[in-house]
Write a protein that holds these residues in place. Structure first.
Motif, PDB file in Angstrom:
ATOM      1  N   ASP A 318      60.964 -26.950   3.048  1.00 10.30           N
ATOM      2  CA  ASP A 318      59.768 -26.766   3.872  1.00 10.30           C
ATOM      3  C   ASP A 318      59.213 -25.349   3.747  1.00 10.30           C
ATOM      4  OD1 ASP A 318      59.877 -29.354   4.673  1.00 10.30           O
ATOM      5  OD2 ASP A 318      60.686 -28.971   6.665  1.00 10.30           O
ATOM      6  N   LYS A 323      55.146 -22.980   3.486  1.00  3.93           N
ATOM      7  CA  LYS A 323      54.834 -21.551   3.582  1.00  3.93           C
ATOM      8  C   LYS A 323      54.602 -20.893   2.225  1.00  3.93           C
ATOM      9  CE  LYS A 323      54.633 -19.965   7.022  1.00  3.93           C
ATOM     10  NZ  LYS A 323      53.539 -19.984   8.024  1.00  3.93           N
ATOM     11  N   ILE A 636      57.570 -22.340  11.460  1.00  6.89           N
ATOM     12  CA  ILE A 636      57.234 -23.730  11.163  1.00  6.89           C
ATOM     13  C   ILE A 636      57.563 -24.558  12.397  1.00  6.89           C
ATOM     14  CG2 ILE A 636      57.760 -25.766   9.755  1.00  6.89           C
ATOM     15  CD1 ILE A 636      58.515 -23.984   7.479  1.00  6.89           C
TER      16      ILE A 636
END
Length: 887
Positions: A318, A323, A636
């Motif tokens: 992720d 990002k 996140i």
């Protein structure tokens, strides 16, 4: 000396002579030239030095942009209730940040006293200290005395991070000049000694893999830094000069001498009184340190759990995908970025899985061990060569073609490893690296998901001790054939959702072949004739599933599987081309029975069933809810956003049918005493893979069992996975209210003809069934009618009776004897009553009901009483998934 007239005159003449005058002038000119040259040289050297110094300063980092805060902090994982699960650290990032207010004054003063006694007075560099060090180094000749201030050391550790790689005096000199310059500038810009000291105390290496005073306090004393006493503070301050030599665990004597120096400095500089000094100078602080290590060793588990393995993988991915970090950057951030990761794990549920999977009584008595092996050697030519378990297998298959990698004991397996390694080393090769591990067999994996949120509550990636982190995780990494669990997802879901079929839709269960001519086999090795989809789900009938998918089309079935979240399917693209150039696709009829190119993972199969449990809404399984950066900002945040895969009514109808699987079909072994369950069994060809995926109104759970090398499971190992599922889910649901699955308003119940699924006429074998209100049949059965009127309906059959049916009496048992009905399959008994005879009903009902769990279809159902009065309730060895190909 002659002072006569002649002598004086001669002297005067020599002085005023032209020659003499020229010599004097030349001498003076030479002196002047030399002087000017000397001045010029000094100026040039000075200018050069100034220029060089200016160049060094100009090349220094910008004082306004540098960050003096520590570069690495430990990352923490928290469970769903906010309790700490794990601390993740890189080798140099075992650091726990604390504020200056949390650090005792005794520790602040101890460090200042021993490291930089004029810290509170100087402007970043200590001129007196520099002069003292210069004189001492000149007189001693060893250049060992330093004069770096705390500010300079902070810059060296957090700005000039490559100082350990300096190899020349010029590099060291350049860095030292820049360090001193920046120390002055930083103190000028910050103008707060406490900020500098706080960052320094959070930065310093304090040995034993700890960085910063909080991590060291936890390591050495098993307490927080703010709870340290004066003696403990002096112990920590003594480590800083040489973290290895003064490690109080490994070298308590050396640390004790250094600790005394710290206390002496504190006393001399007025930080403590003589009374305080006398009270602590003889403290036995080191016994407490050793005792703390015992406690630490009991609580520290260096091996990540299966959940943590997968969590870390998902976080890294992720950080890359969301990002934009590279993989290296993402991994560095996870292990040294000081993140706070809030996971979805339920500690209670995870502990239940851990305990049940650690209980040997939950597995077959006969245990084998599968070998995982890797060897790297350097041969006599200096080349490194790798060897694998597959190569070992081929080596011994030359002796025994039946040789596999399964052994009756680990000792037996080690003997084969030693023989193989000896054959490789016979030519003089030397071992570079070797890995040997044994996993007990058969294996199993399990996952538990909250279907309402998509939160993965717990996973187990295998039985046996987990000996390393980030290793094989059978719940998330291994793909296996799903068997009949795929009938629901690939076939019946699209059939009910958009093909106009219902649970009452019928197919002929009869001998049937795939397009290539190979037969579709049922578990019972027999055929049941006209069969509804509900019955086909309940008893896992293969022929009906294949015929149904043929109408649905494999292409549509594959689309639904994509929507159900599977990522391992073959779609016939270039990505599915194998080494031989063949392009594989799963868009074919074996898809109905779970026949796949690659298989599926446990978690993805669990998540697909969770979508049905969640009213048809799929939510990608997630392992964390949010990640905070080192400063507490949200980096996140995971949302439980889902997508609709099937209608709410379709989901409920499938659930209703799968409740029958558990109450009277192939999954009776998974009934819970304390909770309503719906689910589906799955078995592949020759018992290589066994599954049960089921859900309650609260949680969805998938369990798999099989051999890692895809061996056939022996007969006594074909039910332990169901036992595990039942034990785990029973414990998970303790204390929860038992409630039914909520039926949506879009579902209604009516009576239909069992053989056609249409509205009944006179003479029809009638059943009651649930329908999506948009799929309620409007046509009447055209196969059964007697004495019909103009409308085609029997004159005594009313619309009210169709939509609000009364129980159909047994014509062979008008008194309502419940011998077969109450103990077996009601639908089966009614069918048997209408189409069989008394013997079939009574014998089939009683025999089938009493022995159904063990014998399945052998209860007499095929001889007259429909399904033998419920004989198909025994899914373990008869009317379920056993003994047939569910590919």
């Amino acid at each position: 000396m002659n002072y006569g007239k002649k002598s004086v005159s001669k002297k005067r003449n020599s002085l005023i002579s032209r020659t003499a005058m020229m010599g004097k002038r030349a001498h003076v000119s030479l002196i002047r030239v030399l002087f000017v040259a000397l001045i010029t040289i000094c100026v040039v050297i000075g200018c050069t030095g100034i220029g060089a110094f200016r160049g060094i300063i100009d090349n220094a980092p910008d004082a306004n942009d540098i960050d003096i805060s520590p570069l690495g902090y430990a990352t923490f994982l928290y469970d769903g209730d906010g309790n700490q699960l794990r601390k993740l650290t890189a080798p140099s990032s075992n650091r726990l940040p604390v504020s200056i207010d949390q650090i005792p004054l005794d520790l602040q003063h101890a460090v200042v006293a021993i490291e930089d006694e004029r810290f509170y007075e100087h402007n970043g560099i200590d001129v007196r200290g520099i002069l003292r060090a210069f004189v001492k180094n000149i007189t001693s000749g060893d250049l060992s005395e330093g004069a770096s201030t705390i500010t300079q050391q902070l810059l060296k550790n957090n700005v000039f991070t490559n100082w350990t790689q300096e190899s020349t005096w010029l590099e060291r000199f350049t860095r030292k000049i820049q360090e001193q310059y920046l120390a002055v500038e930083v103190e000028k810009n910050i103008n707060n000694k406490n900020v500098i000291l706080e960052n320094y105390l959070n930065t310093i290496n304090l040995g034993a893999g700890t960085y910063g005073v909080q991590a060291a306090a936890r390591k050495y004393f098993n307490k927080d830094v703010w709870d340290l006493n004066l003696s403990e503070c002096a112990t920590l301050a003594g480590i800083t000069q040489n973290p290895t030599q003064y490690n109080p665990i490994e070298h308590p004597e050396a640390n004790a001498k250094r600790r005394k120096e710290v206390l002496d400095h504190m006393l001399d500089q007025g930080y403590i009184t003589q009374e305080q000094y006398d009270q602590v100078i003889n403290d036995d602080v080191y016994s407490g340190i050793q005792a703390a290590q015992v406690l630490n060793s009991e609580t520290e588990n260096t091996v990540y759990s299966y959940f943590e393995d997968e969590l870390i993988d998902q976080v890294v991915n992720d950080l890359m995908n969301i990002k934009g970090y590279t993989r290296t950057q993402a991994q560095n951030l996870v292990y040294s970025g000081g993140l706070s990761i809030y996971t979805t794990q339920d500690a209670r549920i995870q502990s239940i899985l851990d305990e049940e999977y650690a209980d040997p009584s939950n597995y077959p008595d006969y245990v084998q061990y599968a070998l995982d092996y890797a060897l790297t050697v350097k041969n006599p030519q200096g080349e490194e060569v790798n060897y694998s378990k597959e190569m070992l297998k081929l080596y011994f298959q030359n002796e025994d073609p039946e040789f596999d990698l399964l052994f009756d004991s680990q000792e037996e397996g080690q003997e084969y490893v030693d023989r193989y390694k000896a054959s490789i080393l016979a030519d003089g090769s030397t071992v570079v690296a070797e890995r040997v591990s044994f996993a007990p067999q058969p294996q199993s994996s399990m996952s538990v998901i909250d279907q309402h949120t998509g939160y993965v509550k717990a996973i187990i990636g295998g039985r046996g001790e987990k000996t390393a982190s980030l290793t094989l995780n059978r719940a998330t990494d291994t793909t296996r054939q799903p068997g009949s669990t795929f009938k629901i997802l690939s076939t019946y879901a699209p059939a009910l959702n958009e093909k106009g079929m219902t649970l009452a839709t019928t197919f002929e269960d009869e001998p049937y072949n795939y397009p290539d001519g190979s037969p579709v086999n049922n578990a019972s090795k027999s055929y049941g004739g006209t069969t509804t989809i509900r019955k086909a789900i309940q008893n896992s009938v293969n022929v009906v599933a294949v015929k149904c998918l043929e109408e649905v089309t494999p292409q549509l079935g594959l689309q639904y599987l994509d929507n159900f979240g599977f990522t391992t399917l073959a779609h016939g693209t270039e990505a599915d081309r194998d080494a031989n150039g063949t392009v594989w696709t799963d868009a074919n009829l074996p898809l109905a029975l779970g026949g796949l190119t690659h298989g599926v993972t446990n978690v993805e199969l669990c998540a697909a069933y969770a979508a049905i449990a969640n009213s048809g809404n799929y939510i990608e399984p997630i392992y964390y809810t949010k990640i905070l950066d080192h400063n507490g900002n949200v980096l996140i945040e995971k949302n439980s956003a889902g997508r609709s895969v099937i209608k709410e009514s379709t989901a409920w109808l499938l659930t209703s049918a799968m409740e029958d699987v558990v109450t009277q079909g192939t999954g009776t072994a998974c009934q819970l005493d304390n909770m309503t369950v719906a689910g589906k069994t799955g078995t592949t060809d020759a018992y290589n893979d066994l599954w049960f995926v089921g859900y309650t109104p609260y949680y969805t759970c998938a369990v798999w069992s099989g051999y890692d090398n895809n061996e056939k499971l022996p007969e006594d190992a074909r039910n332990f996975h169901k036992n595990l599922w039942k034990k785990v889910m029973t414990r998970i649901h303790e204390g929860l209210e038992d409630r039914d699955f909520d039926m949506p308003a879009s579902v209604d119940k009516i009576s239909v003809c069992e053989e056609t699924g249409l509205l009944p006429r006179a003479g029809c074998p009638v059943i009651t069934e649930y329908f999506d209100i948009g799929d309620i049949p409007t046509d009447y059965c055209d196969q059964h009618f007697y004495g019909d009127d103009e409308s085609g309906m029997q004159e005594h059959t009313t619309e009210e009776e169709i939509y609000n049916p009364e129980p159909t009496p047994d014509p062979n048992n008008p008194s309502g004897d419940n011998t077969g009905d109450n103990t077996g399959d009601n639908t089966g008994d009614n069918t048997g009553d209408n189409t069989g005879d008394n013997t079939g009903d009574n014998t089939g009902g009683n025999t089938g009901d009493n022995t159904g769990d063990n014998t399945g279809d052998t209860g007499g159902g095929d001889t007259g009483g429909g399904d033998a009065g419920g004989g198909d309730t025994g899914g373990d060895t008869g009317g379920g998934d056993a003994g047939y190909t569910e590919e």
